[in-house]
Design an enzyme around this catalytic site. Structure first.
Site, PDB file in Angstrom:
ATOM      1  N   ASN A   1       0.831  -1.213   0.000  1.00 38.16           N
ATOM      2  CA  ASN A   1       0.000   0.000   0.000  1.00 38.16           C
ATOM      3  C   ASN A   1       0.860   1.254   0.000  1.00 38.16           C
ATOM      4  OD1 ASN A   1      -2.588  -1.148  -0.011  1.00 38.16           O
ATOM      5  ND2 ASN A   1      -2.325  -1.703   2.137  1.00 38.16           N
TER       6      ASN A   1
ATOM      7  N   ASP B   1      11.533   6.098   8.872  1.00 38.38           N
ATOM      8  CA  ASP B   1      11.404   5.749  10.282  1.00 38.38           C
ATOM      9  C   ASP B   1      10.561   6.840  10.932  1.00 38.38           C
ATOM     10  OD1 ASP B   1      12.211   3.646  12.104  1.00 38.38           O
ATOM     11  OD2 ASP B   1      13.178   5.222  13.258  1.00 38.38           O
TER      12      ASP B   1
ATOM     13  N   GLY C   1      -1.468   2.682  15.412  1.00 39.78           N
ATOM     14  CA  GLY C   1      -0.477   3.175  16.372  1.00 39.78           C
ATOM     15  C   GLY C   1      -1.084   4.121  17.402  1.00 39.78           C
ATOM     16  N   TYR C   2      -0.465   5.286  17.552  1.00 40.01           N
ATOM     17  CA  TYR C   2      -0.868   6.263  18.569  1.00 40.01           C
ATOM     18  C   TYR C   2      -1.983   7.203  18.093  1.00 40.01           C
ATOM     19  CZ  TYR C   2       3.486   4.862  20.909  1.00 40.01           C
ATOM     20  OH  TYR C   2       4.494   4.140  21.513  1.00 40.01           O
ATOM     21  N   ASP C   3      -2.542   6.968  16.920  1.00 39.80           N
ATOM     22  CA  ASP C   3      -3.549   7.885  16.365  1.00 39.80           C
ATOM     23  C   ASP C   3      -4.685   8.225  17.331  1.00 39.80           C
ATOM     24  OD1 ASP C   3      -2.197   8.234  14.028  1.00 39.80           O
ATOM     25  OD2 ASP C   3      -3.425   6.885  12.823  1.00 39.80           O
TER      26      ASP C   3
ATOM     27  N   LYS D   1      -6.099  12.273   6.794  1.00 39.18           N
ATOM     28  CA  LYS D   1      -4.803  12.083   7.457  1.00 39.18           C
ATOM     29  C   LYS D   1      -3.671  12.184   6.435  1.00 39.18           C
ATOM     30  CE  LYS D   1      -1.940   8.895  10.081  1.00 39.18           C
ATOM     31  NZ  LYS D   1      -1.729   7.560  10.638  1.00 39.18           N
TER      32      LYS D   1
HETATM   33  P1  IMP Z   1       7.382   2.934  11.914  1.00 43.00           P
HETATM   34  O1  IMP Z   1       8.732   3.573  11.893  1.00 43.00           O
HETATM   35  O2  IMP Z   1       6.492   3.397  10.770  1.00 43.00           O
HETATM   36  O3  IMP Z   1       7.420   1.440  12.090  1.00 43.00           O
HETATM   37  O4  IMP Z   1       6.640   3.475  13.232  1.00 43.00           O
HETATM   38  C1  IMP Z   1       7.086   3.198  14.535  1.00 43.00           C
HETATM   39  C2  IMP Z   1       5.910   3.270  15.483  1.00 43.00           C
HETATM   40  O5  IMP Z   1       5.425   4.616  15.532  1.00 43.00           O
HETATM   41  C3  IMP Z   1       4.732   2.413  15.031  1.00 43.00           C
HETATM   42  O6  IMP Z   1       4.781   1.152  15.600  1.00 43.00           O
HETATM   43  C4  IMP Z   1       3.559   3.183  15.530  1.00 43.00           C
HETATM   44  O7  IMP Z   1       3.287   2.794  16.857  1.00 43.00           O
HETATM   45  C5  IMP Z   1       4.015   4.622  15.537  1.00 43.00           C
HETATM   46  N1  IMP Z   1       3.544   5.337  14.349  1.00 43.00           N
HETATM   47  C6  IMP Z   1       4.195   5.520  13.178  1.00 43.00           C
HETATM   48  N2  IMP Z   1       3.451   6.237  12.338  1.00 43.00           N
HETATM   49  C7  IMP Z   1       2.300   6.513  13.007  1.00 43.00           C
HETATM   50  C8  IMP Z   1       1.133   7.219  12.632  1.00 43.00           C
HETATM   51  O8  IMP Z   1       0.985   7.749  11.528  1.00 43.00           O
HETATM   52  N3  IMP Z   1       0.178   7.281  13.571  1.00 43.00           N
HETATM   53  C9  IMP Z   1       0.292   6.715  14.805  1.00 43.00           C
HETATM   54  N4  IMP Z   1       1.352   6.024  15.185  1.00 43.00           N
HETATM   55  C10 IMP Z   1       2.356   5.931  14.282  1.00 43.00           C
END
Ligand code: IMP
Length: 192
Positions: free
Chosen positions: A13, A70, A150-152, A171
């Site tokens: 995606n 990241d 995630g934290y949304d 978003k």
């Molecule tokens: P990653 O680097 O995309 O794997 O993100 C690391 C962590 O940050 C994820 O496991 C989520 O918990 C959080 N995260 C990343 N992007 C988002 C987002 O757009 N919304 C909410 N949480 C996020």
């Protein structure tokens, strides 16, 4: 001839989202296309360094132009935590537990300022470039909303809604990831 560019992800995606925005000169590939099946290393203590480490690993081991991303949530009153530890903040990749931990740590604290930060690292013909996208907001007092991940549900944006109350299209217009991606795409489309 098309320029091949590996996006260091296996999330098709994410690939599709970026593919439609790039000039036709680029051919995007995912990790599986180059037979990279291992976990990419993330051994550093900053989002920038981990983003760079992932791209460097793919570039050096597979000898391909590539980019990685990241992302982390940085809460002001927690001195920037969970930050680089966002994914595993409460021990494992459990978004509910991670959010509970942040809410508990902010219990009784009025400063709710926070930001999401995405750092994309592009390595093109050996040259490194980083693009940072930041979305500022506030941490709520409870989880709200059904969308996103995630934290949304605890991240409140300017209009008072949490990111989990925004539809994906909404978003995607304002998110940290979208802002970093727009810079990457502008850069790639400019140099060709
Ligand atoms: P990653 O680097 O995309 O794997 O993100 C690391 C962590 O940050 C994820 O496991 C989520 O918990 C959080 N995260 C990343 N992007 C988002 C987002 O757009 N919304 C909410 N949480 C996020």
């Amino acid at each position: 001839m098309k320029i091949e560019l590996v996006f260091a992800t296996n999330n098709s995606n994410k690939i599709k989202e970026i593919e439609v925005l790039l000039n036709a000169q680029y051919q995007l590939k995912k990790l599986a296309d180059i037979h990279c099946e291992e976990e990419l290393p993330e051994t550093h203590h900053t989002i920038e360094a981990n983003s760079l480490e992932k791209a460097q690993y793919v570039y050096e081991k597979y000898n391909v132009n590539c980019f990685s991303e990241d992302t982390g949530l940085e809460v002001e009153a927690l001195n920037g935590k969970p930050g680089v530890d966002s994914a595993f903040y409460a021990g494992d990749r459990d978004a509910d537990k991670n959010m509970d931990k942040v809410l508990k740590e902010l219990d009784g604290i009025t400063n709710r300022n926070a930001q999401f930060k995405t750092v994309i690292t592009l390595i093109l013909n050996g040259q490194q470039h980083q693009f940072t996208g930041i979305l500022k907001g506030k941490i709520g007092f409870e989880k709200k909303g059904l969308y996103g991940f995630g934290y949304d549900p605890i991240f409140i944006v300017d209009d008072g809604r949490t990111l989990a109350e925004l539809m994906l299209e909404e978003k995607s217009k304002i998110s940290h990831r979208a802002l970093a991606t727009q810079q990457l795409i502008a850069f790639l489309n400019k140099i060709q």
